[in-house]
Structure formats: C-alpha cells, structure tokens
Design a protein around this motif. Structure first.
Motif, PDB file in Angstrom:
ATOM      1  N   GLY A   1      -9.616   1.488  -9.560  1.00  0.00           N
ATOM      2  CA  GLY A   1      -9.895   2.455  -8.502  1.00  0.00           C
ATOM      3  C   GLY A   1      -9.003   2.288  -7.300  1.00  0.00           C
ATOM      4  N   ASP A   2      -8.646   1.078  -6.977  1.00  0.00           N
ATOM      5  CA  ASP A   2      -7.762   0.881  -5.833  1.00  0.00           C
ATOM      6  C   ASP A   2      -6.966  -0.390  -6.078  1.00  0.00           C
ATOM      7  OD1 ASP A   2      -8.960  -1.513  -4.166  1.00  0.00           O
ATOM      8  OD2 ASP A   2     -10.603  -0.351  -4.996  1.00  0.00           O
ATOM      9  N   ASN A   3      -5.788  -0.436  -5.489  1.00  0.00           N
ATOM     10  CA  ASN A   3      -4.907  -1.570  -5.762  1.00  0.00           C
ATOM     11  C   ASN A   3      -5.261  -2.821  -4.971  1.00  0.00           C
ATOM     12  OD1 ASN A   3      -3.578  -0.215  -7.715  1.00  0.00           O
ATOM     13  ND2 ASN A   3      -1.593  -0.142  -6.684  1.00  0.00           N
ATOM     14  N   ASP A   4      -6.165  -2.703  -3.989  1.00  0.00           N
ATOM     15  CA  ASP A   4      -6.632  -3.917  -3.313  1.00  0.00           C
ATOM     16  C   ASP A   4      -7.440  -4.752  -4.309  1.00  0.00           C
ATOM     17  OD1 ASP A   4      -5.565  -3.156  -0.777  1.00  0.00           O
ATOM     18  OD2 ASP A   4      -7.195  -1.712  -0.619  1.00  0.00           O
TER      19      ASP A   4
ATOM     20  N   VAL B   1       3.190  -4.909 -10.407  1.00  0.00           N
ATOM     21  CA  VAL B   1       1.987  -4.443 -11.088  1.00  0.00           C
ATOM     22  C   VAL B   1       1.457  -3.167 -10.435  1.00  0.00           C
ATOM     23  CG1 VAL B   1      -0.323  -5.154 -11.871  1.00  0.00           C
ATOM     24  CG2 VAL B   1       1.405  -6.903 -11.321  1.00  0.00           C
ATOM     25  N   ASN B   2       0.939  -2.271 -11.250  1.00  0.00           N
ATOM     26  CA  ASN B   2       0.188  -1.123 -10.742  1.00  0.00           C
ATOM     27  C   ASN B   2      -0.916  -0.840 -11.743  1.00  0.00           C
ATOM     28  OD1 ASN B   2      -0.692   1.044  -9.217  1.00  0.00           O
ATOM     29  ND2 ASN B   2       1.224   2.210  -9.361  1.00  0.00           N
ATOM     30  N   GLU B   3      -1.880  -0.053 -11.318  1.00  0.00           N
ATOM     31  CA  GLU B   3      -2.891   0.391 -12.267  1.00  0.00           C
ATOM     32  C   GLU B   3      -2.246   1.396 -13.212  1.00  0.00           C
ATOM     33  OE1 GLU B   3      -6.643   1.552 -10.700  1.00  0.00           O
ATOM     34  OE2 GLU B   3      -7.434   1.723 -12.735  1.00  0.00           O
ATOM     35  N   ASN B   4      -2.651   1.351 -14.482  1.00  0.00           N
ATOM     36  CA  ASN B   4      -2.123   2.319 -15.446  1.00  0.00           C
ATOM     37  C   ASN B   4      -2.875   3.639 -15.250  1.00  0.00           C
ATOM     38  OD1 ASN B   4      -0.857   3.565 -17.499  1.00  0.00           O
ATOM     39  ND2 ASN B   4      -1.431   2.110 -19.098  1.00  0.00           N
ATOM     40  N   ASP B   5      -2.519   4.315 -14.171  1.00  0.00           N
ATOM     41  CA  ASP B   5      -3.292   5.482 -13.740  1.00  0.00           C
ATOM     42  C   ASP B   5      -3.363   6.597 -14.782  1.00  0.00           C
ATOM     43  OD1 ASP B   5      -4.051   4.831 -10.964  1.00  0.00           O
ATOM     44  OD2 ASP B   5      -1.898   4.756 -10.626  1.00  0.00           O
ATOM     45  N   THR B   6      -2.327   6.729 -15.592  1.00  0.00           N
ATOM     46  CA  THR B   6      -2.309   7.873 -16.513  1.00  0.00           C
ATOM     47  C   THR B   6      -3.375   7.764 -17.598  1.00  0.00           C
ATOM     48  OG1 THR B   6      -0.523   6.757 -17.649  1.00  0.00           O
ATOM     49  CG2 THR B   6       0.086   8.600 -16.246  1.00  0.00           C
TER      50      THR B   6
ATOM     51  N   GLY C   1       0.819  -1.219   0.000  1.00  0.00           N
ATOM     52  CA  GLY C   1       0.000   0.000   0.000  1.00  0.00           C
ATOM     53  C   GLY C   1       0.845   1.258   0.000  1.00  0.00           C
ATOM     54  N   SER C   2       0.261   2.350  -0.507  1.00  0.00           N
ATOM     55  CA  SER C   2       0.974   3.646  -0.526  1.00  0.00           C
ATOM     56  C   SER C   2       1.436   4.026   0.871  1.00  0.00           C
ATOM     57  CB  SER C   2       0.065   4.768  -1.025  1.00  0.00           C
ATOM     58  OG  SER C   2      -0.366   4.518  -2.321  1.00  0.00           O
ATOM     59  N   SER C   3       0.597   3.732   1.866  1.00  0.00           N
ATOM     60  CA  SER C   3       0.912   4.167   3.226  1.00  0.00           C
ATOM     61  C   SER C   3       2.088   3.389   3.816  1.00  0.00           C
ATOM     62  CB  SER C   3      -0.315   4.008   4.113  1.00  0.00           C
ATOM     63  OG  SER C   3      -0.758   2.679   4.044  1.00  0.00           O
TER      64      SER C   3
ATOM     65  N   VAL D   1       2.057  -6.255  -6.199  1.00  0.00           N
ATOM     66  CA  VAL D   1       1.173  -5.197  -6.693  1.00  0.00           C
ATOM     67  C   VAL D   1       1.491  -4.002  -5.819  1.00  0.00           C
ATOM     68  CG1 VAL D   1      -1.211  -4.423  -6.935  1.00  0.00           C
ATOM     69  CG2 VAL D   1      -0.623  -6.813  -7.412  1.00  0.00           C
ATOM     70  N   SER D   2       2.048  -2.966  -6.416  1.00  0.00           N
ATOM     71  CA  SER D   2       2.487  -1.853  -5.573  1.00  0.00           C
ATOM     72  C   SER D   2       1.817  -0.535  -5.923  1.00  0.00           C
ATOM     73  CB  SER D   2       4.000  -1.677  -5.666  1.00  0.00           C
ATOM     74  OG  SER D   2       4.392  -0.619  -4.799  1.00  0.00           O
ATOM     75  N   SER D   3       1.304   0.113  -4.906  1.00  0.00           N
ATOM     76  CA  SER D   3       0.818   1.483  -5.016  1.00  0.00           C
ATOM     77  C   SER D   3       2.003   2.404  -4.743  1.00  0.00           C
ATOM     78  CB  SER D   3      -0.254   1.754  -3.959  1.00  0.00           C
ATOM     79  OG  SER D   3      -1.246   0.781  -4.020  1.00  0.00           O
ATOM     80  N   GLY D   4       1.728   3.679  -4.721  1.00  0.00           N
ATOM     81  CA  GLY D   4       2.777   4.614  -4.342  1.00  0.00           C
ATOM     82  C   GLY D   4       3.160   5.568  -5.443  1.00  0.00           C
ATOM     83  N   ALA D   5       2.672   5.316  -6.686  1.00  0.00           N
ATOM     84  CA  ALA D   5       3.062   6.181  -7.795  1.00  0.00           C
ATOM     85  C   ALA D   5       2.506   7.596  -7.600  1.00  0.00           C
ATOM     86  CB  ALA D   5       2.553   5.599  -9.115  1.00  0.00           C
ATOM     87  N   ILE D   6       1.231   7.666  -7.259  1.00  0.00           N
ATOM     88  CA  ILE D   6       0.614   8.986  -7.118  1.00  0.00           C
ATOM     89  C   ILE D   6       1.242   9.730  -5.932  1.00  0.00           C
ATOM     90  CG2 ILE D   6      -1.561  10.199  -6.614  1.00  0.00           C
ATOM     91  CD1 ILE D   6      -2.990   8.006  -8.250  1.00  0.00           C
ATOM     92  N   ALA D   7       1.469   8.987  -4.845  1.00  0.00           N
ATOM     93  CA  ALA D   7       2.075   9.610  -3.665  1.00  0.00           C
ATOM     94  C   ALA D   7       3.481  10.121  -3.982  1.00  0.00           C
ATOM     95  CB  ALA D   7       2.109   8.605  -2.517  1.00  0.00           C
ATOM     96  N   ALA D   8       4.297   9.284  -4.632  1.00  0.00           N
ATOM     97  CA  ALA D   8       5.676   9.686  -4.939  1.00  0.00           C
ATOM     98  C   ALA D   8       5.691  10.856  -5.918  1.00  0.00           C
ATOM     99  CB  ALA D   8       6.456   8.507  -5.517  1.00  0.00           C
TER     100      ALA D   8
ATOM    101  N   ALA E   1      -3.078   7.462   0.891  1.00  0.00           N
ATOM    102  CA  ALA E   1      -3.434   6.064   0.665  1.00  0.00           C
ATOM    103  C   ALA E   1      -4.876   6.048   0.181  1.00  0.00           C
ATOM    104  CB  ALA E   1      -3.306   5.285   1.955  1.00  0.00           C
ATOM    105  N   HIS E   2      -5.155   5.101  -0.685  1.00  0.00           N
ATOM    106  CA  HIS E   2      -6.453   5.191  -1.315  1.00  0.00           C
ATOM    107  C   HIS E   2      -7.590   4.543  -0.547  1.00  0.00           C
ATOM    108  CE1 HIS E   2      -9.596   4.809  -4.271  1.00  0.00           C
ATOM    109  NE2 HIS E   2      -9.040   5.857  -4.842  1.00  0.00           N
ATOM    110  N   GLY E   3      -7.351   3.307  -0.107  1.00  0.00           N
ATOM    111  CA  GLY E   3      -8.511   2.498   0.214  1.00  0.00           C
ATOM    112  C   GLY E   3      -8.989   2.429   1.652  1.00  0.00           C
TER     113      GLY E   3
END
Ligand code: GLU
Length: 343
Positions: free
Chosen positions: A160-163, A146-151, A24-26, A61-68, A223-225
């Motif tokens: 919507g969320d990486n969970d 893996v991440n969501e292709n947010d762009t 998670g981003s957090s 599966v890693s979040s964190g792109a938007i936060a970084a 963090a998103h979720g």
C-alpha cells in the motif's frame, strides 16, 4: 557514541553500516514538474555513491513509478482507480529505473531492480529467498532498488505504501537504520502548514501515543503516505529494533549531513526488546489473520487450520475437533510459537 564535528554525541544508529533509504514520490516529482526530477535524483545518487565509498551498504526503496507514469500518459493529478494506477506504474517504473541506472552508472554503481508484493513475503520460504537475493546483490556491490510490484498488487496483497515496504526490506536485510527522504523536515509538534510556530521534534524514543497522533497526511496528491504511513513504518521498525530517520529529501547533501553531523530531521530510536527474526516476520510481514469481533487486527499468526475449518471449530473444545472435522492434526488453530500480538 562518536561525536559530531559540533562536539555533540552521535547516536550509534546513525553509524549503522547497513542502511535502507526510502525515496518518496514527492522528493522525485512535484506537481508542477515533468516526470522524474533528474537533478534531484542525481543529487541522491551522488550522496549514495559517497556513502558506499565510506563503507556503508545501501538499499534504496524508491517510489515515483505511478507519479512518473501518470505524467508521461498525461493524466491530470493522481490516477483514479486500481487499473489506472497499475497502468501508470507499468509506464513509470521503467522511466524511474532508467533514470536511476543512468545516474548511478555515471558514478560507477551498478543497480538492480526488485519489485515485491506483500504476497511474495507472506510465505516464509519466499521471504527467505528474497533475503538471499538481497545478500547476493550486496555482496557483489550492486545497489538494490526496490519498489512495490504495483502492476500486479491488488488490494489484498498490497503493502500500500513504500514506507511500510521500506520497513520490511530493512527487516529482510537486517539494516540498523532506515532513512525516509520526505517532503517535510521531519515530525513536528503541530502541522507546520497551518501553524507557523510548529517545532520539529528531533528525537523520539519508542513511539509514545502523543507523538504518533501528530502525524498528518501529505499535501502532494502524487505522494502516497504523508506522516501517517511513516509513523506506521516506525512502529514496525521499533519492534524489530531498527532506528528510523525522517528528513527532507530535497535539502542539499541531506544524507551526508544527517549521517555526518547527526543533526537533521527526526530520529526514532527503538526501545524495548526487539522481536527475533522469525517472530519479527510473523509480527510484521505475514498478512493479519486474527481479528477481534469488530474486525480490527489483534494478532498475526500462522494458522494450522483453514478459515472454513476454523468457523466450524471456533468456541468448541479441543476434544471435539476430531468429531467435527473428522480428524485432527493440531490442538491449536495458532500455536503460541507462531503468534505475535499486535499493539
Ligand atoms: N509504489 C508507488 C510508486 O512507485 C508508490 C507508493 C508510495 O508512494 O508509497 O509510485
């Protein structure tokens, strides 16, 4: 069941060979920290490398792109609006992958980046192609990240969320277990931020309504979720017969401890017969098409007719379809073989 060093019986799900780990981003970034926390990321990398040496196959599966990305661009708090989030993801995703690439290469592990949107998996052929890519990478010993292709993910095609994304990835690679690295120890019987006597729930079989209701939202604005999306992911995973473990990602050696001793976090064990592969894809991945009169999704299915045609034939008899549409390829809008009811 195996037994843990403390003599307790181990859950078979914890011995799964193929494991999806969601970061998670957090876990990777806190509001007062710069970009990605490389020390935390390094600790995760060394544990993943050790799990692989012990014979596990891992997909991250890693979040964190938007936060970084937000931090790099000097955005205060969470970016507002879709284009801002997409811009932050475009800046942050390479930062994230560079950090992972470095941390894993140092430990002898090659990484690959997979960016997915919901629309990519909505078509069975694309879904199966993505499954094949995962298999090819795992067969070569490469670690998929893996991440969501947010762009490019606009609202209609977002996970919507990486969970949720982790749950679908687990289905794609037929994992036995998803480990969600979170900023909390697991699921509590009350909100631990407000209630100091809240107790951690260790094991949940199925997903009883009273357990699902305990889910709250995250305290971290980046963090998103929070627990809500985690419980939603558990629901999907339960239907596929895949177990979920939620643990606190920053606890030292958490992955090794959780899988070694089996006494960390909250473990969700699926009950009931799992959906078979194709129905699983329809029931969990296909974008919902069938809604009740209040607009709530009631089922997912593969439609034989387009929306405009359905509007014209809705409520009419099968025998009238030819007269209304000028032809008829199918008797049903959705055949029962292509239909999964949601609960
Ligand atoms: N894909 C988003 C990111 O990398 C995160 C979504 C989430 O936190 O669930 O920043």
């Amino acid at each position: 069941m195996n037994s843990s060093p403390s003599g307790k019986r181990m859950e078979p799900a914890l011995a799964s060979r193929r494991v999806v780990i969601k970061v998670g981003s957090s876990v990777l970034t806190a509001p007062d920290e710069e970009g990605v926390n490389r020390r935390v990321l390094g600790r995760i990398a060394s544990q993943v490398a050790e799990l692989r040496r012990a014979g596990r196959e891992v997909v991250l599966v890693s979040s964190g792109a938007i936060a970084a990305g937000s931090k790099r661009m000097g955005v205060q708090g969470a970016p507002k609006g879709m284009p801002e989030r997409q811009a932050a993801a475009a800046v942050g995703q390479p930062i994230l992958m560079e950090a992972y690439g470095r941390a894993f290469r140092r430990r002898g592990v090659e990484t690959a980046q997979l960016l997915l949107t919901h629309a990519d998996l909505d078509l069975r052929i694309r879904f199966l192609n993505a499954c094949n890519t995962f298999e090819a990478l795992l067969a070569r010993g490469v670690l998929p990240i893996v991440n969501e292709n947010d762009t490019v993910s606009v609202e209609e095609i977002r996970f919507g969320d990486n969970d949720t994304l982790a749950a679908l990835v687990a289905q794609m690679v037929k994992a036995g277990l998803v480990i969600i690295l979170s900023d909390v120890e697991g699921l509590y019987d009350a909100d631990p931020r407000r209630n100091p006597s809240a107790r951690l729930i260790r094991r949940v079989e199925g997903l009883p309504a009273e357990v699902a209701e305990k889910a709250g939202t995250s305290a971290n604005p980046l963090a998103h979720g929070g627990m809500v999306t985690k419980v939603r992911a558990v629901k999907v995973l339960n239907r596929m017969g895949i177990a979920t473990l939620i643990v606190r990602g920053r606890t030292p050696n958490i992955l090794l401890r959780a899988l070694g001793r089996g006494e960390e976090g909250t473990l969700f064990i699926p009950n009931g017969a799992p959906l078979r592969a194709r129905k699983g894809w329809i029931g969990t991945t296909v974008i919902p098409r069938l809604r009740d009169p209040k607009g709530r999704p009631v089922a997912r299915g593969l439609a034989n007719y387009g929306a405009e045609e359905v509007n014209r034939i809705a409520g009419r008899h099968t025998g009238e379809i030819v007269a209304i549409l000028g032809g008829k390829d199918y008797d049903e809008v959705v055949h029962r073989d292509n239909l999964v009811l949601l609960d």
